[in-house]
Write a protein that holds these residues in place. Structure first.
Motif, mmCIF file in Angstrom:
data_model
loop_
_atom_site.group_PDB
_atom_site.id
_atom_site.type_symbol
_atom_site.label_atom_id
_atom_site.label_comp_id
_atom_site.label_asym_id
_atom_site.label_seq_id
_atom_site.Cartn_x
_atom_site.Cartn_y
_atom_site.Cartn_z
ATOM 1 N N SER A 79 0.838 -1.199 0.000
ATOM 2 C CA SER A 79 0.000 0.000 0.000
ATOM 3 C C SER A 79 0.868 1.244 0.000
ATOM 4 N N ILE A 80 0.326 2.310 -0.568
ATOM 5 C CA ILE A 80 0.974 3.616 -0.505
ATOM 6 C C ILE A 80 -0.128 4.666 -0.427
ATOM 7 N N LEU B 125 4.260 -2.987 3.296
ATOM 8 C CA LEU B 125 4.325 -4.292 2.640
ATOM 9 C C LEU B 125 3.766 -5.302 3.634
ATOM 10 N N ASN B 126 2.766 -6.072 3.204
ATOM 11 C CA ASN B 126 2.035 -6.939 4.129
ATOM 12 C C ASN B 126 1.986 -8.376 3.625
ATOM 13 N N GLU C 49 5.997 -1.324 7.753
ATOM 14 C CA GLU C 49 5.360 -0.033 7.495
ATOM 15 C C GLU C 49 6.365 1.098 7.667
ATOM 16 N N TYR C 50 6.192 2.119 6.847
ATOM 17 C CA TYR C 50 7.006 3.334 6.977
ATOM 18 C C TYR C 50 6.074 4.531 6.872
ATOM 19 N N LYS C 51 6.200 5.469 7.833
ATOM 20 C CA LYS C 51 5.392 6.682 7.818
ATOM 21 C C LYS C 51 6.281 7.899 8.057
ATOM 22 N N SER D 12 8.284 0.362 11.151
ATOM 23 C CA SER D 12 7.887 -0.709 12.062
ATOM 24 C C SER D 12 7.864 -2.055 11.348
ATOM 25 N N PHE D 13 8.188 -3.078 12.125
ATOM 26 C CA PHE D 13 8.063 -4.469 11.700
ATOM 27 C C PHE D 13 7.148 -5.164 12.701
#
Length: 300
Positions: free
Chosen positions: A127-128, A170-171, A186-188, A212-213
């Motif tokens: 997702s983006i 990325l999931n 995830e990156y924010k 986060s992982f």
């Protein structure tokens, strides 16, 4: 001459305290979203041990994924939040000036955004997206051992803030022996522009990011009653922070463990798949936090 020197000293102390509060304010705006749960209506309290600061959060995240028959899936999201940052002891900032006990910052946030998700297959998706958040902050200073020289730099006025959030993830999800297995990255990134009422401090920018992982599982049904049933989810998250939020909170890494109880109601509501209650704890050498949330997931 003495009167002039007293005036200059008073003004200089005022600017130091304003700068410190400004730094705490920067972190507060982004911390609401960084440290709170993204699942449902939730409330949490976090203590930043190295800074003598406490963060109280009430947060309602909203997300809707549009139905799609293709690998592409669009979503919209929103946030409604309130937080209060309180100085729980006289705290020393990195540049060695003191914020007084009793100082607090109240922040209200509303945001709207969206993004796109792509399903690769074999359990993988990415997702983006982004979000624009509008917030208002009010600062009240505590006593600062300057004999009431500065009691409240900002009075009861609110300062307006605009935050731009970018997110990418990325999931992975698979089913093994009826257990759902999760792994997520995830990156924010948050960029905040703030307008303060004093000319010397007009308009600052701050950037904070979090990576986060996480991994976890969801059980098959552990209790059935009619067509409804309960499941349990356990997750572990590892967070890595960077930017303004690290400078102010003293936290650059922490671990969160969460447990969620889901109540699936497949035949009772047209658009609700399940209700849930989530309890989580965030721990590291620099932070201690607890969060509880409730909500529901929609079905398409």
């Amino acid at each position: 001459m003495k009167l002039l020197l007293a005036f200059v000293l008073t003004f200089w102390i005022s600017l130091i305290l304003q700068a410190d509060v400004q730094e705490v304010g920067k972190a507060n705006i982004n911390s609401i979203l960084i440290f709170s749960s993204q699942k449902g209506l939730n409330s949490g309290i976090y203590h930043f041990k190295n800074r003598g600061i406490s963060l109280e959060i009430y947060h309602l995240p909203i997300r809707y994924d549009f139905p799609s028959k293709s690998a592409w899936n669009y979503y919209i999201k929103g946030d409604l939040s309130f937080s209060r940052v309180s100085v729980s002891q006289h705290t020393l900032q990195p540049y060695e000036s003191v914020i007084a006990y009793g100082t607090s910052i109240d922040t209200y946030i509303g945001g709207l955004g969206g993004g796109i998700r792509y399903i690769f297959g074999h359990g993988f998706s990415a997702s983006i997206g982004g979000e624009i958040l509008y917030s208002r902050s009010a600062v009240k200073l505590g006593e600062a051992n300057v004999q009431n020289t500065v009691k409240n730099l900002f009075g009861n006025d609110f300062n307006t803030n605009l935050t731009y959030e970018f997110e990418a993830s990325l999931n992975y999800m698979d089913v093994f022996n009826e257990y759902k297995i999760y792994a997520d990255f995830e990156y924010k990134l948050y960029e905040t522009k703030t307008n303060f009422s004093l000319g010397e401090l007009d308009g600052f920018r701050s950037e904070s990011s979090v990576m986060s992982f996480s991994t976890g599982f969801e059980t098959p049904s552990i209790f059935d009653f009619g067509t409804n049933y309960l499941t349990f989810e356990g997750r572990v998250y590892e967070y890595f922070l960077n930017g303004t939020v690290v400078n102010t909170t003293g936290v650059d890494r922490y671990t969160t463990m969460s447990g969620t109880m889901y109540l699936y109601v497949p035949n009772q509501y047209d658009y609700i798949e399940r209700f849930f209650v989530e309890v989580s704890s965030a721990q590291s050498e620099s932070i201690e936090g607890y969060n509880i949330g409730v909500g529901f997931s929609m079905k398409f």
